[in-house]
Design a protein around this motif. Structure first.
Motif, short mmCIF file in Angstrom:
data_model
loop_
_atom_site.label_atom_id
_atom_site.label_comp_id
_atom_site.label_asym_id
_atom_site.label_seq_id
_atom_site.Cartn_x
_atom_site.Cartn_y
_atom_site.Cartn_z
N MET A 136 0.82 -1.21 0.00
CA MET A 136 0.00 0.00 0.00
C MET A 136 0.86 1.26 0.00
O MET A 136 0.86 2.03 0.96
N THR A 137 1.62 1.44 -1.06
CA THR A 137 2.37 2.68 -1.23
C THR A 137 1.45 3.75 -1.83
O THR A 137 0.43 3.43 -2.44
N PRO A 138 1.79 5.02 -1.67
CA PRO A 138 0.98 6.07 -2.30
C PRO A 138 0.82 5.87 -3.80
O PRO A 138 -0.24 6.16 -4.36
N ARG A 139 1.87 5.37 -4.46
CA ARG A 139 1.79 5.14 -5.91
C ARG A 139 0.76 4.06 -6.22
O ARG A 139 -0.07 4.22 -7.13
N ASN A 140 0.80 2.96 -5.47
CA ASN A 140 -0.17 1.89 -5.69
C ASN A 140 -1.59 2.35 -5.37
O ASN A 140 -2.55 1.96 -6.04
N ALA A 141 -1.70 3.18 -4.33
CA ALA A 141 -3.02 3.73 -3.99
C ALA A 141 -3.56 4.57 -5.14
O ALA A 141 -4.75 4.51 -5.47
N GLY A 142 -2.67 5.37 -5.76
CA GLY A 142 -3.10 6.18 -6.89
C GLY A 142 -3.55 5.33 -8.06
O GLY A 142 -4.54 5.65 -8.74
N LEU A 143 -2.86 4.21 -8.30
CA LEU A 143 -3.27 3.30 -9.38
C LEU A 143 -4.62 2.67 -9.09
O LEU A 143 -5.46 2.53 -9.99
N VAL A 144 -4.84 2.29 -7.83
CA VAL A 144 -6.13 1.72 -7.44
C VAL A 144 -7.25 2.73 -7.65
O VAL A 144 -8.32 2.40 -8.19
N ILE A 145 -7.00 3.97 -7.25
CA ILE A 145 -8.01 5.02 -7.43
C ILE A 145 -8.32 5.23 -8.91
O ILE A 145 -9.49 5.37 -9.30
N LEU A 146 -7.28 5.23 -9.74
CA LEU A 146 -7.48 5.39 -11.19
C LEU A 146 -8.34 4.25 -11.75
O LEU A 146 -9.27 4.49 -12.53
N VAL A 147 -8.04 3.02 -11.33
CA VAL A 147 -8.80 1.86 -11.81
C VAL A 147 -10.26 1.95 -11.36
O VAL A 147 -11.18 1.65 -12.14
N THR A 148 -10.49 2.36 -10.11
CA THR A 148 -11.87 2.45 -9.61
C THR A 148 -12.68 3.47 -10.41
O THR A 148 -13.85 3.22 -10.73
N TRP A 149 -12.07 4.58 -10.77
CA TRP A 149 -12.80 5.60 -11.53
C TRP A 149 -13.06 5.14 -12.96
O TRP A 149 -14.13 5.41 -13.51
N VAL A 150 -12.09 4.46 -13.57
CA VAL A 150 -12.30 3.96 -14.94
C VAL A 150 -13.42 2.93 -14.96
O VAL A 150 -14.31 2.96 -15.82
N LEU A 151 -13.40 1.99 -14.00
CA LEU A 151 -14.46 0.98 -13.92
C LEU A 151 -15.82 1.62 -13.68
O LEU A 151 -16.82 1.23 -14.29
N ALA A 152 -15.87 2.59 -12.77
CA ALA A 152 -17.14 3.27 -12.48
C ALA A 152 -17.66 3.99 -13.72
O ALA A 152 -18.87 3.98 -14.00
N PHE A 153 -16.75 4.61 -14.47
CA PHE A 153 -17.13 5.31 -15.70
C PHE A 153 -17.73 4.34 -16.71
O PHE A 153 -18.77 4.61 -17.32
N LEU A 154 -17.10 3.19 -16.87
CA LEU A 154 -17.59 2.21 -17.84
C LEU A 154 -18.94 1.63 -17.42
O LEU A 154 -19.84 1.45 -18.24
N ILE A 155 -19.10 1.34 -16.14
CA ILE A 155 -20.38 0.81 -15.64
C ILE A 155 -21.49 1.82 -15.83
O ILE A 155 -22.61 1.48 -16.24
N GLY A 156 -21.19 3.09 -15.56
CA GLY A 156 -22.20 4.13 -15.71
C GLY A 156 -22.61 4.38 -17.15
O GLY A 156 -23.74 4.80 -17.43
N LEU A 157 -21.70 4.08 -18.08
CA LEU A 157 -21.98 4.32 -19.50
C LEU A 157 -22.74 3.19 -20.17
O LEU A 157 -23.11 3.31 -21.34
N VAL A 158 -23.00 2.09 -19.46
CA VAL A 158 -23.68 0.95 -20.06
C VAL A 158 -25.01 1.34 -20.71
O VAL A 158 -25.31 0.89 -21.82
N PRO A 159 -25.86 2.18 -20.06
CA PRO A 159 -27.11 2.57 -20.73
C PRO A 159 -26.87 3.25 -22.08
O PRO A 159 -27.64 3.04 -23.03
N LEU A 160 -25.82 4.05 -22.19
CA LEU A 160 -25.52 4.72 -23.45
C LEU A 160 -25.09 3.74 -24.53
O LEU A 160 -25.15 4.05 -25.73
N MET A 161 -24.65 2.57 -24.12
CA MET A 161 -24.22 1.55 -25.08
C MET A 161 -25.38 0.75 -25.65
O MET A 161 -25.17 -0.17 -26.44
N GLY A 162 -26.61 1.07 -25.22
CA GLY A 162 -27.77 0.42 -25.79
C GLY A 162 -28.73 -0.20 -24.81
O GLY A 162 -29.83 -0.62 -25.19
N TRP A 163 -28.34 -0.27 -23.53
CA TRP A 163 -29.22 -0.90 -22.52
C TRP A 163 -30.13 0.17 -21.93
O TRP A 163 -29.94 0.62 -20.82
N TYR A 164 -31.14 0.58 -22.69
CA TYR A 164 -32.09 1.58 -22.22
C TYR A 164 -33.47 1.26 -22.80
O TYR A 164 -33.61 0.40 -23.67
N LYS A 165 -34.46 1.97 -22.30
CA LYS A 165 -35.83 1.77 -22.79
C LYS A 165 -36.17 2.81 -23.85
O LYS A 165 -35.62 3.91 -23.86
#
Length: 335
Positions: A136-165
């Protein structure tokens, strides 16, 4: 608009009802604006506190800053989008509507991943203390934070990819008429919200049981040396830190579960109606979670409380003013 939502009847929101929607939701909008202000200001204080107080620059608090950034975005971006979509804006622009509705999903997911990172980090600090500083170095923490935001962004964009009514003919941008509830319930809630929450509750349960057992074992030993006394004090600090962080998780769960339960109800009983005041109350409660964490930090963690006071007094925090024994930075890597 009718005083209830029926997910199987998109035509229940005719164009002629737009003015009624605005008039009925003035208290809701006022509440949202208050929450947006508190969330933005409070979480900016959290970020500023970590920035000016060196003792708060720990791996744990880096994840809390990531959580605070998500909450700032809720106050400054997601809540205004929610207010606009509550009155059906934008109209006849499906993709802009989906983008605005996806913003809060992205930010909520980022908050969940930040909480999960905090829980895993606390687990490593307690169960792998000798490897913790290498992992748990600050650098590794920064990488984890980056990954969490990228994953959250992709999950949130799923409706725009066609999963909508298919939107109603009126063209109004209402959440329950545009976002597919199968996405919200099966994918977003069950897979991306409920599963991480269960994992986090299990992690904290194991932390509490293990730390309490170790404290009791050390206390039961008759001849306590200086090293054992320090270890017992360290375990108590870990318990206090874990308790404070668990409260953050608990409040998140309490604030968000009601809205997800309503989504499940809308999906599993499509002909049933949900009273509009109940739905708006659940939305307000979920957004209010973004404003409560700074108050919790100020109440439970002395280092944050002193930093907040120093900010209000327009002076820097002295490193000597903190003993570093009661905030979320216990046994963490400082930069």
């Amino acid at each position: 608009m009718n005083s209830s939502y029926n997910s199987s009847d998109p035509s229940a929101s005719p164009a002629s009802s737009a003015d009624l929607v605005v008039s009925l939701n003035v208290p809701y909008m006022a509440a949202e604006l208050v929450i947006a202000t508190l969330s933005t200001v409070g979480n900016l204080l959290v970020c500023l506190a970590v920035g000016i107080n060196r003792r708060l620059r720990t791996v744990t608090n880096y994840f809390l800053v990531s959580l605070a950034v998500a909450d700032i975005c809720v106050g400054g971006l997601a809540i205004p989008c929610a207010i606009m979509t509550d009155v059906g804006i934008p109209r006849h622009n499906l993709y802009l509507c989906l983008l605005m509705l996806s913003v809060l999903i992205m930010l909520t997911q980022s908050s969940i991943f930040s909480l999960l990172a905090v829980a895993v980090e606390r687990y490593l600090a307690i169960f792998l203390p000798f490897r913790y500083h290498a992992l748990m170095t600050p650098r590794n923490a920064g990488l984890v934070i980056l990954v969490t935001w990228v994953l959250a962004f992709l999950i949130g964009l799923v409706p725009l990819m066609g999963w909508y009514k298919t939107p109603p003919e009126s063209g109004y941008c209402f959440f329950v008429f545009v976002v597919d509830m199968t996405y919200m319930v099966y994918f977003n809630f069950f897979a991306c919200v409920l599963a991480p929450l269960v994992v986090m509750f299990l992690i904290y349960a194991q932390i509490f049981v293990t730390v309490k057992r170790q404290v009791r074992r050390i206390a039961a030993e008759r001849a306590q040396g200086e090293a054992q006394a320090k270890r017992a004090a360290s375990m108590r600090r870990e318990m206090k830190t874990a308790t404070s962080l668990f409260l953050v998780l608990f409040l998140f769960t309490v604030c968000w579960i009601p809205l997800h339960v309503i989504n499940c109800f809308l999906l599993l009983c499509p002909r049933c109606t949900v009273p509009l005041p109940l739905l708006l109350a659940a939305i307000i409660l979920s957004h209010a979670n973004s404003a409560v964490n700074p108050f919790l930090y100020a109440y439970k963690m002395k280092a944050f409380r002193r930093s907040f006071k120093a900010i209000f007094l327009c002076c820097r925090v002295s490193a000597e003013a903190d003993d570093g024994t009661d905030d979320g930075g216990t046994a963490t890597h400082r930069s």
